[in-house]
Design a protein around this motif. Structure first.
Motif, PDB file in Angstrom:
ATOM      1  N   GLU A 302      40.916  17.346   9.013  1.00 33.11           N
ATOM      2  CA  GLU A 302      41.817  17.225   8.166  1.00 33.11           C
ATOM      3  C   GLU A 302      41.503  16.222   6.545  1.00 33.11           C
ATOM      4  O   GLU A 302      40.676  15.613   7.045  1.00 33.11           O
ATOM      5  N   LEU A 303      42.095  16.922   5.971  1.00 33.77           N
ATOM      6  CA  LEU A 303      41.512  16.310   4.631  1.00 33.77           C
ATOM      7  C   LEU A 303      42.434  15.879   3.706  1.00 33.77           C
ATOM      8  O   LEU A 303      44.067  15.952   3.798  1.00 33.77           O
ATOM      9  N   VAL A 304      42.374  14.784   2.713  1.00 27.93           N
ATOM     10  CA  VAL A 304      43.318  14.355   2.060  1.00 27.93           C
ATOM     11  C   VAL A 304      42.813  14.642   0.818  1.00 27.93           C
ATOM     12  O   VAL A 304      41.559  14.858   0.442  1.00 27.93           O
ATOM     13  N   ARG A 305      44.024  13.939  -0.425  1.00 29.98           N
ATOM     14  CA  ARG A 305      43.604  14.264  -1.549  1.00 29.98           C
ATOM     15  C   ARG A 305      42.920  13.730  -2.231  1.00 29.98           C
ATOM     16  O   ARG A 305      42.885  12.199  -2.512  1.00 29.98           O
ATOM     17  N   ASN A 306      41.612  13.444  -3.157  1.00 29.34           N
ATOM     18  CA  ASN A 306      40.250  12.965  -4.353  1.00 29.34           C
ATOM     19  C   ASN A 306      42.180  12.360  -5.277  1.00 29.34           C
ATOM     20  O   ASN A 306      42.194  12.976  -5.759  1.00 29.34           O
ATOM     21  N   PRO A 307      41.380  11.473  -6.033  1.00 27.17           N
ATOM     22  CA  PRO A 307      41.865  11.293  -6.712  1.00 27.17           C
ATOM     23  C   PRO A 307      40.941  12.233  -7.846  1.00 27.17           C
ATOM     24  O   PRO A 307      39.779  12.444  -8.227  1.00 27.17           O
ATOM     25  N   ASP A 308      41.998  12.227  -9.302  1.00 25.91           N
ATOM     26  CA  ASP A 308      40.824  13.311 -10.296  1.00 25.91           C
ATOM     27  C   ASP A 308      41.062  12.336 -11.460  1.00 25.91           C
ATOM     28  O   ASP A 308      41.650  11.490 -11.765  1.00 25.91           O
ATOM     29  N   ILE A 309      39.844  11.974 -11.592  1.00 30.00           N
ATOM     30  CA  ILE A 309      39.537  11.439 -12.547  1.00 30.00           C
ATOM     31  C   ILE A 309      39.589  10.814 -13.858  1.00 30.00           C
ATOM     32  O   ILE A 309      39.272  10.745 -14.643  1.00 30.00           O
ATOM     33  N   LEU A 310      39.227  12.544 -14.095  1.00 30.89           N
ATOM     34  CA  LEU A 310      39.493  13.593 -14.773  1.00 30.89           C
ATOM     35  C   LEU A 310      40.764  12.979 -16.413  1.00 30.89           C
ATOM     36  O   LEU A 310      40.991  12.844 -17.318  1.00 30.89           O
ATOM     37  N   GLU A 311      42.227  13.018 -14.837  1.00 30.95           N
ATOM     38  CA  GLU A 311      43.410  12.573 -15.101  1.00 30.95           C
ATOM     39  C   GLU A 311      43.995  11.508 -15.873  1.00 30.95           C
ATOM     40  O   GLU A 311      44.240  10.857 -16.191  1.00 30.95           O
ATOM     41  N   GLU A 312      43.067  10.050 -15.393  1.00 31.85           N
ATOM     42  CA  GLU A 312      43.398   8.850 -14.418  1.00 31.85           C
ATOM     43  C   GLU A 312      42.310   8.702 -15.791  1.00 31.85           C
ATOM     44  O   GLU A 312      42.891   7.394 -16.805  1.00 31.85           O
ATOM     45  N   ILE A 313      40.988   8.565 -16.294  1.00 29.19           N
ATOM     46  CA  ILE A 313      40.300   8.711 -17.701  1.00 29.19           C
ATOM     47  C   ILE A 313      41.280   9.036 -18.651  1.00 29.19           C
ATOM     48  O   ILE A 313      41.244   7.849 -19.767  1.00 29.19           O
ATOM     49  N   CYS A 314      42.082  10.533 -18.773  1.00 27.12           N
ATOM     50  CA  CYS A 314      42.559  10.878 -20.321  1.00 27.12           C
ATOM     51  C   CYS A 314      43.515   9.265 -20.417  1.00 27.12           C
ATOM     52  O   CYS A 314      43.917   9.306 -21.377  1.00 27.12           O
ATOM     53  N   GLN A 315      44.378   8.237 -19.363  1.00 28.34           N
ATOM     54  CA  GLN A 315      45.640   7.904 -19.409  1.00 28.34           C
ATOM     55  C   GLN A 315      45.111   6.799 -19.972  1.00 28.34           C
ATOM     56  O   GLN A 315      46.369   5.518 -20.674  1.00 28.34           O
ATOM     57  N   ILE A 316      43.432   6.181 -19.941  1.00 26.73           N
ATOM     58  CA  ILE A 316      43.203   4.941 -20.551  1.00 26.73           C
ATOM     59  C   ILE A 316      42.171   5.195 -21.347  1.00 26.73           C
ATOM     60  O   ILE A 316      41.922   4.208 -22.361  1.00 26.73           O
ATOM     61  N   LYS A 317      42.147   6.726 -22.430  1.00 31.38           N
ATOM     62  CA  LYS A 317      40.618   6.503 -22.621  1.00 31.38           C
ATOM     63  C   LYS A 317      40.329   6.004 -24.204  1.00 31.38           C
ATOM     64  O   LYS A 317      40.083   5.925 -24.594  1.00 31.38           O
ATOM     65  N   GLY A 318      42.750   4.889 -24.986  1.00 28.53           N
ATOM     66  CA  GLY A 318      42.452   5.246 -26.157  1.00 28.53           C
ATOM     67  C   GLY A 318      41.402   5.642 -27.308  1.00 28.53           C
ATOM     68  O   GLY A 318      41.934   7.163 -27.263  1.00 28.53           O
ATOM     69  N   GLU A 319      40.298   5.410 -28.191  1.00 26.76           N
ATOM     70  CA  GLU A 319      40.088   6.203 -29.115  1.00 26.76           C
ATOM     71  C   GLU A 319      38.721   6.814 -28.458  1.00 26.76           C
ATOM     72  O   GLU A 319      38.151   7.717 -28.869  1.00 26.76           O
ATOM     73  N   ARG A 320      38.823   7.060 -27.834  1.00 29.19           N
ATOM     74  CA  ARG A 320      37.428   7.488 -26.482  1.00 29.19           C
ATOM     75  C   ARG A 320      38.033   9.613 -26.840  1.00 29.19           C
ATOM     76  O   ARG A 320      38.445   9.759 -26.118  1.00 29.19           O
ATOM     77  N   ILE A 321      36.408  10.086 -26.623  1.00 34.32           N
ATOM     78  CA  ILE A 321      36.931  11.385 -26.898  1.00 34.32           C
ATOM     79  C   ILE A 321      36.282  11.704 -25.759  1.00 34.32           C
ATOM     80  O   ILE A 321      35.322  11.295 -25.150  1.00 34.32           O
ATOM     81  N   VAL A 322      37.017  12.080 -24.861  1.00 36.75           N
ATOM     82  CA  VAL A 322      36.882  12.473 -23.460  1.00 36.75           C
ATOM     83  C   VAL A 322      37.023  14.535 -22.939  1.00 36.75           C
ATOM     84  O   VAL A 322      38.255  14.877 -24.261  1.00 36.75           O
ATOM     85  N   VAL A 323      36.105  15.161 -22.543  1.00 33.59           N
ATOM     86  CA  VAL A 323      35.855  16.450 -22.456  1.00 33.59           C
ATOM     87  C   VAL A 323      35.887  16.809 -20.633  1.00 33.59           C
ATOM     88  O   VAL A 323      35.172  16.248 -20.331  1.00 33.59           O
ATOM     89  N   GLY A 324      36.975  17.987 -20.729  1.00 31.36           N
ATOM     90  CA  GLY A 324      37.005  17.928 -19.303  1.00 31.36           C
ATOM     91  C   GLY A 324      35.802  19.501 -19.180  1.00 31.36           C
ATOM     92  O   GLY A 324      36.357  20.880 -20.205  1.00 31.36           O
TER      93      GLY A 324
END
Ligand code: CTP
Length: 404
Positions: A302-324
Motif C-alpha cells: 500500500e503506497l501513500v503520497r509523498n509531499p511535493d517539495i517543489l510545489e511547497e517551496i514555490c508557495q513560500i519562495k518569496g524573492e528566491r529563484i526556484v528551478v524545477g
C-alpha cells in the motif's frame, strides 16, 4: 565587462588546431594578452607564425630550447597566466594532463600552472567514448579543470558524433565565465540531486534510475561561480564536488526536511532530484519473509503520497529563484508547460527520459528550458557539466532581469 587578463593558449596536435587563430584573434580583440604554446604535433596543423603575428607575442614550442627558455622560461609562462586554455585538447594531451606527465613544453606548463585550466576537447568519436578518455576526463574534472565541448556533428575523420571542438565563440564565452568566476558570489544555491529511496523493509526499497549527475554538475558549477552551495543528495555514488556542503538523505520526507531546514539562507533553489511520488504506508522493521507473507504469488504494497517539495517551496519562495526539473517520456513540451504552471517555479528544465543517449544515468543531457510565459529554449545534447553551465547562465539572466 571582463577585465583584460593574461591567457595562455596551449595548442594540441589535432586537426581542430586550424580554428585556434580565430580563437586567439577573438581573445586579443577582447583586450587580453594572449600567448601560445604548441606541441610538436600542433605545428603540423597551425602555423606558429600566424599565432605569433595575431598575438604579438613570441610562440613557444620546445621545453629544452635554450633561446626560447632564455626569453621566458616555462615556469614563468605557467605563473604569468590568469587562465590556460587547452585547444584542441586531444585524447593524448588529456591523458598526459590526467597523469601528470611533463615530457614536453605544453604538458610541463599545464602541470606547473596554478591558473584555472579550460580545455576544449576534440577528437574522433570513438576515441572520445573510449573508457580511458572518459576516465581521464573524470579525473580532470574532479581536479577542477573546466571544459567546453566537444560538440556533436560531422567530424574531420569522416565519423559523425561527439568530438568536434567547441566553436571559438563558445570557447571565448567559457573563458569569460572562467575569468569572471565570481558571477554567483554572495548567492547561496541549494541543489537537490539523485533519487530518493522509500523503504519497504530494512533491505528493500523503492527507488528510481536517477544517478544524481545533473544535480552534482549544477552544484559544482555554482560553486565554481563563487556561490555558497548546499547539495541535498539522495541515492548516488558520486563524490562531493569541491567547495560544496553536502547533506545526505534517503527518503522524500528526509529530503523535504533537509530542504526546509536549508531554505532560510538560500537565494536560488534547484530541484534536480527525482523524488518518489509515493512511499509504502509502513516500512517493516524486520525483513519481510515470503513464506509468511504471501498466500498466493501476488504481494500488494500500500503506497501513500509523498509531499511535493517543489510545489511547497514555490508557495513560500518569496524573492528566491526556484528551478524545477521535469522528467517526461512523451509530449515533453506540453507536459512541461503544464508542470511549470502547476508547480509555480521560475524555470523548468525538461528532460526527455525516453532518449537512450541522454538523461538518466548517462553523462550527457539534452534539455528544454521553460519559463512561466511558456517560452522554450533548447539545449542540445552535451555533457552535463555544460548543460549545468547553461542552466546557471539562464538563472543569472533571470536574476539580472529582476534586478533591472
Ligand atoms: N518533485 C518534488 N517532490 C515530489 C515530486 C517531484 O519536489 N514529491 C520535484 C522534482 O524534484 C522535480 C519536479 O518536482 O523538480 C518534477 O518532478 P517529476 O517527477 O518530473 O514530476 P512529478 O511532479 O512527480 O509529476 P509526474 O510524475 O506526474 O510527471
Amino acid at each position: 565587462m571582463i577585465e583584460p587578463a593574461r591567457i595562455l593558449v596551449a595548442v594540441g596536435g589535432g586537426i581542430a588546431a586550424y580554428k585556434v587563430p580565430e580563437l586567439v584573434r577573438a581573445l586579443v580583440g577582447q583586450g587580453h594578452t594572449v600567448r601560445c604554446v604548441l606541441t610538436d604535433a600542433a605545428t603540423q596543423f597551425v602555423s606558429p607564425l600566424v599565432l605569433q603575428t595575431l598575438t604579438g607575442e613570441a610562440v613557444r614550442r620546445g621545453l629544452l630550447d635554450v633561446s626560447e627558455e632564455g626569453e621566458i622560461d616555462h615556469i614563468r609562462l605557467a605563473d604569468q597566466s590568469d587562465l590556460v586554455i587547452v585547444a584542441p585538447a586531444t585524447a593524448d594531451l588529456m591523458a598526459r594532463m590526467a597523469h601528470g606527465l611533463a615530457n614536453d613544453l605544453v604538458s610541463a606548463v599545464l602541470l606547473a600552472t596554478r591558473a584555472p585550466i579550460l580545455m576544449a576537447p576534440a577528437m574522433n568519436v570513438n576515441m572520445w567514448n573510449h573508457p580511458a578518455t572518459q576516465r581521464n576526463l573524470e579525473l580532470l574534472r574532479e581536479r577542477g579543470v573546466l571544459q567546453v565541448g566537444p560538440e556533436s556533428g560531422e567530424l574531420a575523420c569522416g565519423w559523425e558524433g561527439l568530438g568536434r571542438m567547441a566553436a571559438p565563440p563558445s570557447i571565448v564565452s567559457a573563458a569569460d565565465r572562467a575569468l569572471s568566476s565570481g558571477s554567483l558570489s554572495g548567492q547561496c544555491v541549494l541543489v537537490t540531486a539523485g533519487g530518493t529511496t522509500e523503504p519497504i523493509d530494512p533491505v528493500r526499497g523503492i527507488t528510481n534510475r536517477s544517478s544524481g549527475k545533473m544535480g552534482f554538475a549544477l552544484a559544482a558549477e555554482a560553486a565554481r561561480r563563487g556561490a555558497e552551495v548546499v547539495l541535498v543528495a539522495g541515492s548516488t555514488s558520486l563524490p562531493t564536488p569541491e567547495a560544496v556542503r553536502r547533506v545526505d538523505v534517503g527518503t522524500a520526507l528526509e529530503m523535504r526536511a533537509a530542504v526546509l531546514q536549508e531554505l532560510e539562507g538560500a537565494t536560488v533553489i534547484i530541484k534536480a532530484a527525482a523524488v518518489a511520488d509515493f512511499r509504502p504506508r509502513e516500512a517493516a522493521d524486520r525483513k519481510l519473509k515470503k513464506e509468511t507473507l504471501v498466500e498466493s504469488d501476488v504481494m500488494s504494497l500500500e503506497l501513500v503520497r509523498n509531499p511535493d517539495i517543489l510545489e511547497e517551496i514555490c508557495q513560500i519562495k518569496g524573492e528566491r529563484i526556484v528551478v524545477g526539473f521535469a522528467a517526461e517520456s512523451h509530449d515533453v513540451i506540453p507536459a512541461a508547460r503544464r508542470k511549470i504552471e502547476r508547480k509555480g517555479c521560475d524555470l523548468l528544465v525538461a528532460n526527455d527520459v525516453s532518449r537512450s543517449d541522454a538523461g538518466f544515468s548517462t553523462d550527457l543531457n539534452a534539455v528544454h528550458l521553460i519559463t512561466p510565459d511558456g517560452a522554450v529554449e533548447d539545449v542540445s545534447l552535451r555533457h552535463k557539466a555544460e548543460v549545468a553551465s547553461q542552466i546557471l547562465d539562464r538563472i543569472e539572466k533571470i536574476r539580472g532581469e529582476r534586478e533591472a
